[in-house]
Design an enzyme around this catalytic site. Structure first.
Site, PDB file in Angstrom:
ATOM      1  N   LYS A  55      -1.965 -11.287 -22.964  1.00 54.40           N
ATOM      2  CA  LYS A  55      -3.296 -12.275 -23.009  1.00 54.40           C
ATOM      3  C   LYS A  55      -4.520 -11.698 -23.256  1.00 54.40           C
ATOM      4  O   LYS A  55      -5.025 -10.964 -22.222  1.00 54.40           O
ATOM      5  CB  LYS A  55      -2.947 -13.164 -21.864  1.00 54.40           C
ATOM      6  CG  LYS A  55      -3.878 -14.433 -22.023  1.00 54.40           C
ATOM      7  CD  LYS A  55      -3.334 -15.505 -20.568  1.00 54.40           C
ATOM      8  CE  LYS A  55      -3.993 -16.624 -20.867  1.00 54.40           C
ATOM      9  NZ  LYS A  55      -3.370 -17.805 -19.624  1.00 54.40           N
ATOM     10  N   CYS A  97      -1.772 -19.239 -24.343  1.00 58.21           N
ATOM     11  CA  CYS A  97      -2.386 -20.504 -23.450  1.00 58.21           C
ATOM     12  C   CYS A  97      -3.930 -20.428 -23.868  1.00 58.21           C
ATOM     13  O   CYS A  97      -4.285 -20.811 -24.827  1.00 58.21           O
ATOM     14  CB  CYS A  97      -2.192 -20.323 -22.093  1.00 58.21           C
ATOM     15  SG  CYS A  97      -2.409 -21.929 -21.100  1.00 58.21           S
ATOM     16  N   GLU A 119       4.777 -20.076 -20.927  1.00 58.20           N
ATOM     17  CA  GLU A 119       4.188 -18.849 -20.107  1.00 58.20           C
ATOM     18  C   GLU A 119       4.560 -18.817 -18.736  1.00 58.20           C
ATOM     19  O   GLU A 119       4.985 -19.714 -18.346  1.00 58.20           O
ATOM     20  CB  GLU A 119       2.589 -19.305 -20.158  1.00 58.20           C
ATOM     21  CG  GLU A 119       1.750 -18.219 -19.566  1.00 58.20           C
ATOM     22  CD  GLU A 119       0.391 -18.733 -19.388  1.00 58.20           C
ATOM     23  OE1 GLU A 119      -0.376 -17.998 -19.052  1.00 58.20           O
ATOM     24  OE2 GLU A 119      -0.162 -19.948 -19.717  1.00 58.20           O
TER      25      GLU A 119
END
Length: 365
Positions: A161, A234, A79
């Site tokens: 995300k 994440c 990331e």
């Protein structure tokens, strides 16, 4: 790709500039690195990220080439691999991205994507290119976006995300991603390009794996079903519904989460989360994080990285794990293990859909 191919320098993107794989590398012959039909070799590049975008792109390209030399056909970056994980500065590194499907020879405005397209074509691998700050020019919004690039340089998929990390851990870390980023709204999966298959079709009705020669011959001629891969970023991994949708509704056998792990939450939860998601969904699960920067690194002082990029099997076994330093770790994604785990524990056939269901309410990509 050498460091000279992507010149270190100021990180701010000029929207007047356009980049293409053809421009950065005059002669590239795309090739797909072949593997046995039931395996994909996965590499996680735990690279050190600096404040210089050019250096980061050169590091990523070098690691991709090294991973390919190690036999990888699928390579993952962390990331925020082209810039530090710092929400107060990411807008200066942001780039506009072209739509999914753009080839490696089409000009566009993303310096980072162009560099990854070059690296993919040069190495003949598929790349889940961590994430970068994506700018949408029509409204000025920022997304934390992962790019998937195939061996020909084509942009196969993008994942924005979905779950933004707004947390406040006493004595640990305080993050407010929602002050900078806009959340994505799509579940993202993609099939490995032709030649990177892992799951064989089921035997025809009335036959078994130990059936007649004619049935074995017919099965040998049947097309191989390519591995489907789900992508999150994440904090997305903390939400079991997303992993369930990628695995159960979209049929992913591998879930990949580029991440920027920190030392407050990494030691407490990370391995536990990864093994749980793998076992719950009977999939391989991989997370790729930046390396630690060292005690004298200003970026490390701003955001202490945990490292520990990791690959977990569908049985919940940690197959490989990095530590804190820059490192490339590998594992084979074995379709026969996916099949054997799902046969031994047939939970997909035992769910009580008359009582509960997990369904997507937005389109998947």
């Amino acid at each position: 790709m050498s460091a000279a191919a992507v010149s270190p320098g100021a990180h701010t993107t000029s929207h007047a500039a356009t980049f293409s794989a053809a421009q950065l590398q005059p002669v590239l012959v795309p090739r797909v690195r072949q593997r046995p039909p039931n395996r994909v070799r996965l590499a996680l590049c735990q690279m050190r990220v600096t404040a210089d975008k050019g250096i980061n792109l050169a590091t990523a390209a070098r690691d991709i080439a090294t991973a390919a030399e190690g036999g990888a056909t699928l390579v993952v970056l962390p990331e925020c691999f082209n810039c530090p994980y710092d929400t107060s500065r990411v807008r200066g590194y942001a780039e506009e991205l072209p739509p999914v499907g753009v080839s490696g020879t089409v000009r566009h405005g993303s310096r980072t994507l162009a560099a990854i397209q070059v690296a993919a074509r040069r190495a003949g691998v598929t790349i889940v290119a961590g994430s970068i700050p994506e700018l949408t020019s029509h409204d000025g919004r920022l997304y934390n976006t992962s790019m998937v690039v195939g061996p020909s340089g084509e942009l196969l998929a993008k994942h924005r995300k979905m779950h933004l990390c707004d947390v406040d851990v006493p004595g640990g870390v305080r993050l407010r991603e929602s002050t900078t980023f806009t959340p994505g709204h799509q579940v993202t999966t993609f099939p490995m390009p032709t030649g990177e298959a892992v799951t064989a079709p089921a035997a025809p009705p009335g036959t078994t794996n130990g059936g007649s020669a004619s049935s074995s011959s017919a099965q040998a001629r049947a097309p191989i079903v390519p591995l489907r891969i789900g992508v999150g970023i994440c904090y997305d991994v903390r939400f079991p519904e997303l992993s369930a949708l990628m695995a159960r509704q979209s049929g992913a056998g591998l879930l990949v989460f580029p991440a920027a792990l920190n030392k407050a939450l990494g030691p407490a939860h990370w391995e536990l989360l990864l093994r749980a998601r793998a076992v719950d969904n009977q999939v391989y699960l991989a997370v790729c994080s930046p390396a630690c920067g060292g005690a004298d690194d200003p970026e490390e002082k701003r955001y202490p990285s945990w490292g520990h990029s990791m690959i977990v099997s569908p049985w919940g076994k940690v197959l490989t794990s990095a530590q804190f330093e820059p490192e490339i770790v590998y594992a084979d994604i074995d379709g026969s293990l996916l099949d054997s785990v799902r046969t031994a524990l047939p939970i997909s056939k035992q769910r009580r859909h008359d009582v509960y269901m997990t369904v997507a309410v937005a389109p998947s990509s």
